[in-house]
Scaffold this motif. Sequence first.
Motif, PDB file in Angstrom:
ATOM      1  N   SER A 124      -1.589   0.187   7.413  1.00 42.74           N
ATOM      2  CA  SER A 124      -1.593  -0.913   6.448  1.00 42.74           C
ATOM      3  C   SER A 124      -0.644  -2.037   6.843  1.00 42.74           C
ATOM      4  CB  SER A 124      -1.210  -0.385   5.056  1.00 42.74           C
ATOM      5  OG  SER A 124      -1.080  -1.439   4.142  1.00 42.74           O
ATOM      6  N   ALA A 135       0.866  -1.186   0.000  1.00 42.35           N
ATOM      7  CA  ALA A 135       0.000   0.000   0.000  1.00 42.35           C
ATOM      8  C   ALA A 135       0.901   1.235   0.000  1.00 42.35           C
ATOM      9  CB  ALA A 135      -0.905  -0.001   1.218  1.00 42.35           C
ATOM     10  N   GLU A 166       0.310   4.100   5.418  1.00 39.97           N
ATOM     11  CA  GLU A 166       1.180   2.927   5.490  1.00 39.97           C
ATOM     12  C   GLU A 166       1.316   2.398   6.922  1.00 39.97           C
ATOM     13  OE1 GLU A 166       2.748   5.445   2.016  1.00 39.97           O
ATOM     14  OE2 GLU A 166       1.952   5.776   4.018  1.00 39.97           O
ATOM     15  N   SER A 210      -1.508  -5.946   6.796  1.00 40.74           N
ATOM     16  CA  SER A 210      -0.775  -6.767   5.825  1.00 40.74           C
ATOM     17  C   SER A 210      -0.090  -7.939   6.512  1.00 40.74           C
ATOM     18  CB  SER A 210       0.259  -5.908   5.088  1.00 40.74           C
ATOM     19  OG  SER A 210      -0.367  -4.897   4.331  1.00 40.74           O
ATOM     20  N   GLN A 252      -3.662  -4.209   1.049  1.00 39.41           N
ATOM     21  CA  GLN A 252      -4.317  -3.744   2.273  1.00 39.41           C
ATOM     22  C   GLN A 252      -4.224  -2.220   2.360  1.00 39.41           C
ATOM     23  OE1 GLN A 252      -6.168  -5.334   4.243  1.00 39.41           O
ATOM     24  NE2 GLN A 252      -5.410  -7.365   4.782  1.00 39.41           N
ATOM     25  N   HIS A 253      -5.362  -1.557   2.245  1.00 39.39           N
ATOM     26  CA  HIS A 253      -5.406  -0.098   2.291  1.00 39.39           C
ATOM     27  C   HIS A 253      -6.352   0.369   3.396  1.00 39.39           C
ATOM     28  CE1 HIS A 253      -3.361   1.233  -1.552  1.00 39.39           C
ATOM     29  NE2 HIS A 253      -3.388  -0.086  -1.683  1.00 39.39           N
TER      30      HIS A 253
END
Length: 582
Positions: free
Chosen positions: A110, A82, A107, A114, A169-170
């Motif tokens: 994320s 991401a 991030e 993640s 994954q955001h």
Amino acid sequence: MKYLLPCITAFFIILSTELYSQSAPLLYKDQSSTINSIISFEKTPETQNSIIEIINYIDKTYADIPEKIKNGNRLTIFFDPAHGKDHTGEWRGITTNRIGVTGLPEEYYSIFYSRKLYNLLKSNNFIEIVTSKDFQDVLDGKSESYHYLKFAQTVSMASDAGAFLIIAQHLNNVSIFNKADGRINIPGIHMARDKQNRLLLKNIKGSYSGFLTLYNKFDASGFSREYALNIKNSLVDKGYTPNNWEYGAVGDDRFTYYMDFPVSVIYENGFISNPEEEKKILDPYYMDGIVKSQYDTLLETLKKIYGVDITGSEAKIIDVNYNNRVEMLKLARIVIYYFKNAETIRAKKTIEAMSKYSKNADLADSVEYYSSVLKKITHSEALYKRGITQKNKKQYKSARKSFTAAVANLDSNAIYNGYKARYNNELGQNRGKKTLASKSSETPQSGKRKESSIIINTSPITKPVIITMEEGTSIKQAIIDALNPDKESLERIENKMLNYKKVKWVKYKKWSKKHKKNINAWKKTTEDFKFKTGIYIVNLDKNLNILKADSVSSVYLNPDKYQNQQYLKNSYFENTELEKNI
């Protein structure tokens, strides 16, 4: 000799064709009559080669999933980072305003999600995860830093790995507005900055929250859509709130790799711009619930669509006919190839071949989508051809309008780029335009904030006043915040605001003796105007009467144009107060 040359030329054409046929890629599997017809229709080696490569990738990746897993092969998933750090070493969450309410970049959140999903996926012996090297280190907990991949890099790496699916994954956020406490969308009146870094007041009325999964609208197999719907249903059953945009499962075709890769999804796990939700997003229990649904429903969707159950230590094969889905994937990728090369007639024929699957409820949505894209292109092509005809007749003004209309009919979806390039070429958009360098020198730079841009000056009473009414704020308090007037002036302005009536001019029909018929006339009317929650621009005269009042959703904090004591420190009454103090 003159008769011999054409013969020699013909010989070399035949020879080169034979050489091509020997070097052309072989089909990985036998194809349907529909696919064979499309291949044979193409006469140019380059196009035929490209189509065969498309078909082979689909067959190798999606055609025999159960058999491959049964034979010991694993299902490859590409884990897309991401965003990440740019070439300067700065998180793109910061540089592109993907920031949470506490100022942390997207991030940061994320990475948590993640890692959790990665740990579930890697524990499955039938799944292999591929990603960039530095993001792999992050997933393994060896690093907290990674660089972002461009869409083209993601697609290239995923394709080279033979990936079945791209995931990412955001976290979501809304509004283009930067605030001191991060990007936030709680309701209320907030001082903010726009993309050019100009200060403004914004009345934010809504609050966004909830998860959503963006699925690949170009995925004609229906897998992406089915997966997103399964995630939504699973999370709703657990008590999670879906975003109100299509209730948590959204078909998306905006991003490049959606068009350039067959099957992909983006998880949007909540809004980091919502203070309450941001707290939940960092709750390990909340995270676990979301990630577990993403993992479990992936396996559930594989089982339903491709007939392979990999939930246990041994793979189980279920009798499911997925041939139509694979055929649709091939046809869709061929259509995209034609669209990207602005080959409308061939695209149309391929979509007609897709249409025979429109009776299948799982595939009908894709047929409808590609048909809608074709319809839009067909309209633009008609405008373009009309423009060519007008240009040939030297009707240049009319031709330009037709070419402009052809471009305007198409949205920003990358699938239209080939067509827009053709139309823009006719428009000659670069002629007489300023260079990019000269434009950039005139554009305010968002990264260079000038805090001295608000100059504190006194104002005449007739300069329009910005008045803000927060929830539960009285008119008296709003006036004090906006102007900080003396007691007598405060009472007078308050009385005028409470009794203000909006003047309107209404058109009506009036009998004219002169013209002996009804003619249009205007009459002045008034209507009650209530100052409720919101932002208002109010014009006062020298006697503090209200000349005009308008409700606005936002207003730029320009001290040369408006006065406001709370935000601009330039109220007329501030001036009088200063004189008294002196």
